[in-house]
Structure formats: structure tokens, C-alpha cells
Design a protein around this motif. Structure first.
Motif, PDB file in Angstrom:
ATOM      1  N   MET A   1       0.825  -1.206   0.000  1.00 52.29           N
ATOM      2  CA  MET A   1       0.000   0.000   0.000  1.00 52.29           C
ATOM      3  C   MET A   1       0.859   1.256   0.000  1.00 52.29           C
ATOM      4  SD  MET A   1      -3.252  -0.683   2.450  1.00 52.29           S
ATOM      5  CE  MET A   1      -3.977  -2.288   2.634  1.00 52.29           C
ATOM      6  N   LEU A   2       2.009   1.173   0.698  1.00 52.87           N
ATOM      7  CA  LEU A   2       2.899   2.329   0.711  1.00 52.87           C
ATOM      8  C   LEU A   2       3.423   2.612  -0.684  1.00 52.87           C
ATOM      9  CD1 LEU A   2       4.979   1.714   3.975  1.00 52.87           C
ATOM     10  CD2 LEU A   2       3.478   3.644   3.516  1.00 52.87           C
ATOM     11  N   GLY A   3       3.810   1.555  -1.387  1.00 53.43           N
ATOM     12  CA  GLY A   3       4.346   1.724  -2.725  1.00 53.43           C
ATOM     13  C   GLY A   3       3.344   2.323  -3.694  1.00 53.43           C
ATOM     14  N   HIS A   4       2.067   2.075  -3.448  1.00 51.11           N
ATOM     15  CA  HIS A   4       1.012   2.619  -4.311  1.00 51.11           C
ATOM     16  C   HIS A   4       0.433   3.924  -3.752  1.00 51.11           C
ATOM     17  CE1 HIS A   4       0.891  -0.816  -7.007  1.00 51.11           C
ATOM     18  NE2 HIS A   4       0.973  -1.600  -5.951  1.00 51.11           N
ATOM     19  N   HIS A   5       1.050   4.424  -2.663  1.00 48.59           N
ATOM     20  CA  HIS A   5       0.650   5.712  -2.058  1.00 48.59           C
ATOM     21  C   HIS A   5      -0.795   5.702  -1.556  1.00 48.59           C
ATOM     22  CE1 HIS A   5       4.415   7.187  -3.701  1.00 48.59           C
ATOM     23  NE2 HIS A   5       4.039   6.794  -4.917  1.00 48.59           N
ATOM     24  N   TYR A   6      -1.265   4.500  -1.175  1.00 54.88           N
ATOM     25  CA  TYR A   6      -2.598   4.400  -0.578  1.00 54.88           C
ATOM     26  C   TYR A   6      -2.540   4.802   0.895  1.00 54.88           C
ATOM     27  CZ  TYR A   6      -7.159   2.410   0.642  1.00 54.88           C
ATOM     28  OH  TYR A   6      -8.452   2.241   1.083  1.00 54.88           O
ATOM     29  N   THR A   7      -1.405   4.477   1.530  1.00 55.98           N
ATOM     30  CA  THR A   7      -1.175   4.872   2.916  1.00 55.98           C
ATOM     31  C   THR A   7       0.196   5.540   3.020  1.00 55.98           C
ATOM     32  OG1 THR A   7      -0.274   2.665   3.379  1.00 55.98           O
ATOM     33  CG2 THR A   7      -2.608   3.035   3.893  1.00 55.98           C
ATOM     34  N   ARG A   8       0.447   6.165   4.185  1.00 55.09           N
ATOM     35  CA  ARG A   8       1.694   6.906   4.354  1.00 55.09           C
ATOM     36  C   ARG A   8       2.630   6.280   5.384  1.00 55.09           C
ATOM     37  NH1 ARG A   8      -1.187  12.510   5.582  1.00 55.09           N
ATOM     38  NH2 ARG A   8      -2.473  10.971   6.698  1.00 55.09           N
ATOM     39  N   SER A   9       2.168   5.239   6.094  1.00 49.99           N
ATOM     40  CA  SER A   9       3.009   4.620   7.111  1.00 49.99           C
ATOM     41  C   SER A   9       2.564   3.185   7.317  1.00 49.99           C
ATOM     42  CB  SER A   9       2.917   5.387   8.432  1.00 49.99           C
ATOM     43  OG  SER A   9       1.594   5.267   8.972  1.00 49.99           O
ATOM     44  N   PHE A  10       3.412   2.395   7.995  1.00 52.98           N
ATOM     45  CA  PHE A  10       3.043   1.014   8.321  1.00 52.98           C
ATOM     46  C   PHE A  10       1.838   0.987   9.265  1.00 52.98           C
ATOM     47  CE2 PHE A  10       7.010  -1.791   7.446  1.00 52.98           C
ATOM     48  CZ  PHE A  10       6.896  -1.488   6.104  1.00 52.98           C
ATOM     49  N   LEU A  11       1.742   1.973  10.143  1.00 54.13           N
ATOM     50  CA  LEU A  11       0.607   2.031  11.058  1.00 54.13           C
ATOM     51  C   LEU A  11      -0.698   2.215  10.274  1.00 54.13           C
ATOM     52  CD1 LEU A  11      -0.647   2.172  13.878  1.00 54.13           C
ATOM     53  CD2 LEU A  11      -0.114   4.640  13.901  1.00 54.13           C
ATOM     54  N   GLU A  12      -0.715   3.151   9.363  1.00 52.88           N
ATOM     55  CA  GLU A  12      -1.914   3.358   8.537  1.00 52.88           C
ATOM     56  C   GLU A  12      -2.224   2.107   7.715  1.00 52.88           C
ATOM     57  OE1 GLU A  12      -2.002   6.757   6.036  1.00 52.88           O
ATOM     58  OE2 GLU A  12      -1.469   8.173   7.623  1.00 52.88           O
ATOM     59  N   THR A  13      -1.170   1.453   7.236  1.00 52.05           N
ATOM     60  CA  THR A  13      -1.366   0.248   6.430  1.00 52.05           C
ATOM     61  C   THR A  13      -1.970  -0.874   7.260  1.00 52.05           C
ATOM     62  OG1 THR A  13       0.559   0.859   5.103  1.00 52.05           O
ATOM     63  CG2 THR A  13      -0.228  -1.394   4.896  1.00 52.05           C
ATOM     64  N   ALA A  14      -1.511  -1.016   8.502  1.00 48.07           N
ATOM     65  CA  ALA A  14      -2.053  -2.047   9.386  1.00 48.07           C
ATOM     66  C   ALA A  14      -3.531  -1.804   9.656  1.00 48.07           C
ATOM     67  CB  ALA A  14      -1.266  -2.074  10.696  1.00 48.07           C
ATOM     68  N   VAL A  15      -3.882  -0.563   9.924  1.00 48.84           N
ATOM     69  CA  VAL A  15      -5.287  -0.217  10.193  1.00 48.84           C
ATOM     70  C   VAL A  15      -6.147  -0.502   8.964  1.00 48.84           C
ATOM     71  CG1 VAL A  15      -6.867   1.680  10.701  1.00 48.84           C
ATOM     72  CG2 VAL A  15      -4.692   1.507  11.927  1.00 48.84           C
ATOM     73  N   ALA A  16      -5.706  -0.047   7.803  1.00 52.42           N
ATOM     74  CA  ALA A  16      -6.482  -0.243   6.578  1.00 52.42           C
ATOM     75  C   ALA A  16      -6.623  -1.723   6.250  1.00 52.42           C
ATOM     76  CB  ALA A  16      -5.813   0.500   5.419  1.00 52.42           C
ATOM     77  N   SER A  17      -5.571  -2.491   6.467  1.00 51.27           N
ATOM     78  CA  SER A  17      -5.600  -3.917   6.136  1.00 51.27           C
ATOM     79  C   SER A  17      -6.561  -4.681   7.028  1.00 51.27           C
ATOM     80  CB  SER A  17      -4.186  -4.506   6.260  1.00 51.27           C
ATOM     81  OG  SER A  17      -3.293  -3.874   5.377  1.00 51.27           O
ATOM     82  N   VAL A  18      -6.452  -4.455   8.330  1.00 51.20           N
ATOM     83  CA  VAL A  18      -7.324  -5.165   9.272  1.00 51.20           C
ATOM     84  C   VAL A  18      -8.778  -4.770   9.051  1.00 51.20           C
ATOM     85  CG1 VAL A  18      -7.890  -5.478  11.703  1.00 51.20           C
ATOM     86  CG2 VAL A  18      -5.496  -5.472  10.978  1.00 51.20           C
ATOM     87  N   ASN A  19      -9.037  -3.499   8.844  1.00 47.88           N
ATOM     88  CA  ASN A  19     -10.410  -3.048   8.600  1.00 47.88           C
ATOM     89  C   ASN A  19     -10.977  -3.613   7.301  1.00 47.88           C
ATOM     90  OD1 ASN A  19     -11.211  -1.367  10.829  1.00 47.88           O
ATOM     91  ND2 ASN A  19      -9.695   0.120  10.161  1.00 47.88           N
ATOM     92  N   ALA A  20     -10.104  -3.895   6.337  1.00 49.32           N
ATOM     93  CA  ALA A  20     -10.555  -4.442   5.050  1.00 49.32           C
ATOM     94  C   ALA A  20     -10.749  -5.952   5.099  1.00 49.32           C
ATOM     95  CB  ALA A  20      -9.549  -4.088   3.951  1.00 49.32           C
ATOM     96  N   GLY A  21     -10.351  -6.585   6.223  1.00 50.68           N
ATOM     97  CA  GLY A  21     -10.549  -8.027   6.352  1.00 50.68           C
ATOM     98  C   GLY A  21      -9.309  -8.855   6.169  1.00 50.68           C
ATOM     99  N   VAL A  34       4.402  -4.758   8.819  1.00 55.36           N
ATOM    100  CA  VAL A  34       3.189  -3.952   8.972  1.00 55.36           C
ATOM    101  C   VAL A  34       2.379  -4.372  10.187  1.00 55.36           C
ATOM    102  CG1 VAL A  34       0.954  -3.419   7.927  1.00 55.36           C
ATOM    103  CG2 VAL A  34       3.035  -3.322   6.537  1.00 55.36           C
ATOM    104  N   PHE A  35       2.120  -5.669  10.322  1.00 54.36           N
ATOM    105  CA  PHE A  35       1.228  -6.127  11.380  1.00 54.36           C
ATOM    106  C   PHE A  35       1.837  -6.011  12.776  1.00 54.36           C
ATOM    107  CE2 PHE A  35      -2.221  -8.891   9.171  1.00 54.36           C
ATOM    108  CZ  PHE A  35      -2.644  -7.765   8.501  1.00 54.36           C
ATOM    109  N   MET A  36       3.141  -5.706  12.890  1.00 56.58           N
ATOM    110  CA  MET A  36       3.729  -5.425  14.202  1.00 56.58           C
ATOM    111  C   MET A  36       3.186  -4.121  14.770  1.00 56.58           C
ATOM    112  SD  MET A  36       5.660  -7.909  15.109  1.00 56.58           S
ATOM    113  CE  MET A  36       6.665  -7.207  16.405  1.00 56.58           C
ATOM    114  N   HIS A  37       2.510  -3.326  13.938  1.00 62.02           N
ATOM    115  CA  HIS A  37       1.927  -2.060  14.392  1.00 62.02           C
ATOM    116  C   HIS A  37       0.469  -2.228  14.838  1.00 62.02           C
ATOM    117  CE1 HIS A  37       5.420  -0.811  12.078  1.00 62.02           C
ATOM    118  NE2 HIS A  37       5.373   0.337  12.696  1.00 62.02           N
TER     119      HIS A  37
END
Length: 228
Positions: A1-21, A34-37
């Protein structure tokens, strides 16, 4: 997600991933993945404990069904070895799957299939970097194969009893160095020529993409010389 500029940090990526299932991260070799966050996201209230339990439950259910928490003696898969995995029954099934997966794009003169009974007295030339190099025959995410079970095009055709000549033309898929004279010598003496070309993991894998579908290096030149 960071590489595609969908999120700006591993923390944001972890939140978006878990919320998406998403409940599993493929991050082999990464200590700070990512999931360490997730604990931080949980503490901040970006995800809930119930949501976390809902994501984890199917993972452990699957692992339990696979017997990962059972004593080894209770798990029938723990006793499998190459004598089972590479048994004649399984190898024949793999052969059947390979044969049925071929896609024949053009067969104007009915050249294929090659039959052993038709090859008596025929001289075959097998050429190209994929003709007799077991290492390049396996793609990304492939197992580590046992050499004695690998059949290159050259080895397989030699089992038919045909008179087979071989030259790679170039030793590696990148084909930066090409021996045209050797290829021409082998091809000219043949009744049937099989040209084995491609890319392989030396040229493209996950995270190593190409901008076009051209054959690497001198491979196209090799093909044109063989046809000519």
C-alpha cells in the motif's frame, strides 16, 4: 500500500488492512513488518479487540485443521517423504496435468504431436537456453526440486530413442552472449528443430517486472536464425 501511495506509514497500512478483512501478512525476513503495528493501532482505537479476534479466528481454525498443534505422531503428513511425494502415482498425475495444460497456438502442418514411432531415423535439434538447463525451468514460488526428477526438453526427447543434437546458443535466459555459428551448425543437420526460449526467474519474478514482452537479449535473433 505504501508503494502505491494508498497509505503513508506502516501504522496506517495495518489499520487499513485489518479493517478491510486482511488477516495474514506475507513479510518473510522483515522484523518490523506492517502487522507489528497492530498493538499501537489497537491502543489508539483505530481497530477493536473484537475485530482482531475475528481476523485471527480463521487463521487458527485452519492451522488446527492442518494438525499444526497436534503431536507429530498424530499428524499423517509428518511421515511423508520423497518416496511418497515422488511416487510413480504422483509423478504420473503431474505428467497428466502438464500434458493437459499445454496450449497449442498454431499447428498448420500437423507437426505435433511428435510420436516416438515417427521419430525413427529422424534427426532432432533441441536448441535455446531452456533446452537443457533444469535451473531455469521453475518459476517464482517454486519448490526446490530433486535433480533426478527434472526432465528438460533435451532429456525427455532423448528418452524417445531419437537422434538428438543440442546447443543452447546462449547459456542463460538473458542471452547476452550468443553463438550463432554453433546454432546454425546444429540446426542445418536436423529434420525437426525445437527452439526452447523464455524468461525465467533470472529475468522476471515478483518485484522484478518488465516494461515489455520482448524476448530477452539475443533470444529473438536465435529464433530467427533457427527458422531461417
Amino acid at each position: 500500500m505504501l508503494g502505491h501511495h494508498y497509505t503513508r506509514s506502516f501504522l496506517e497500512t495495518a489499520v487499513a488492512s485489518v479493517n478491510a478483512g486482511c488477516n495474514l501478512e506475507l513479510s518473510y525476513g522483515m522484523r518490523n513488518n506492517v502487522f507489528m503495528h497492530i498493538p499501537q493501532a489497537l491502543a489508539m482505537g483505530n481497530i477493536t479487540l473484537q475485530m482482531l479476534r475475528d481476523r485471527v479466528r480463521p487463521l487458527f481454525y485452519t492451522r488446527m485443521r492442518l494438525g499444526e498443534f497436534d503431536p507429530p505422531a498424530m499428524n499423517p503428513y509428518s511421515s511423508l517423504d520423497l518416496s511418497v511425494v515422488q511416487s510413480p502415482e504422483h509423478r504420473n498425475l503431474s505428467l497428466e496435468a502438464a500434458v493437459k495444460s499445454f496450449v497449442l497456438l498454431k499447428n498448420v502442418w500437423g507437426t505435433l504431436p511428435l510420436r516416438a514411432q515417427d521419430l525413427s531415423g529422424q534427426h532432432l535439434a533441441v536448441v535455446g537456453p531452456f533446452a537443457d538447463n533444469p535451473r531455469v525451468l521453475f518459476g517464482d514460488y517454486a519448490p526446490v526440486p530433486e535433480p533426478q526428477y527434472i526432465y528438460t526438453p533435451r532429456r525427455g526427447l532423448e528418452m524417445l530413442g531419437a537422434n538428438v543434437s543440442f546447443t543452447a546458443g546462449c547459456s542463460k535466459p538473458r542471452c547476452r552472449w550468443y553463438s550463432r555459428a554453433e546454432l546454425v551448425r546444429v540446426v542445418r543437420a536436423a529434420d525437426v528443430v525445437l527452439v526452447c526460449l523464455g524468461t525465467g526467474v533470472d529475468v522476471e519474478t515478483e518485484a522484478k517486472d518488465r516494461s515489455d514482452l520482448s524476448l530477452p537479449g539475443h533470444q529473438l535473433e536465435l529464433l530467427q536464425d533457427a527458422v531461417q
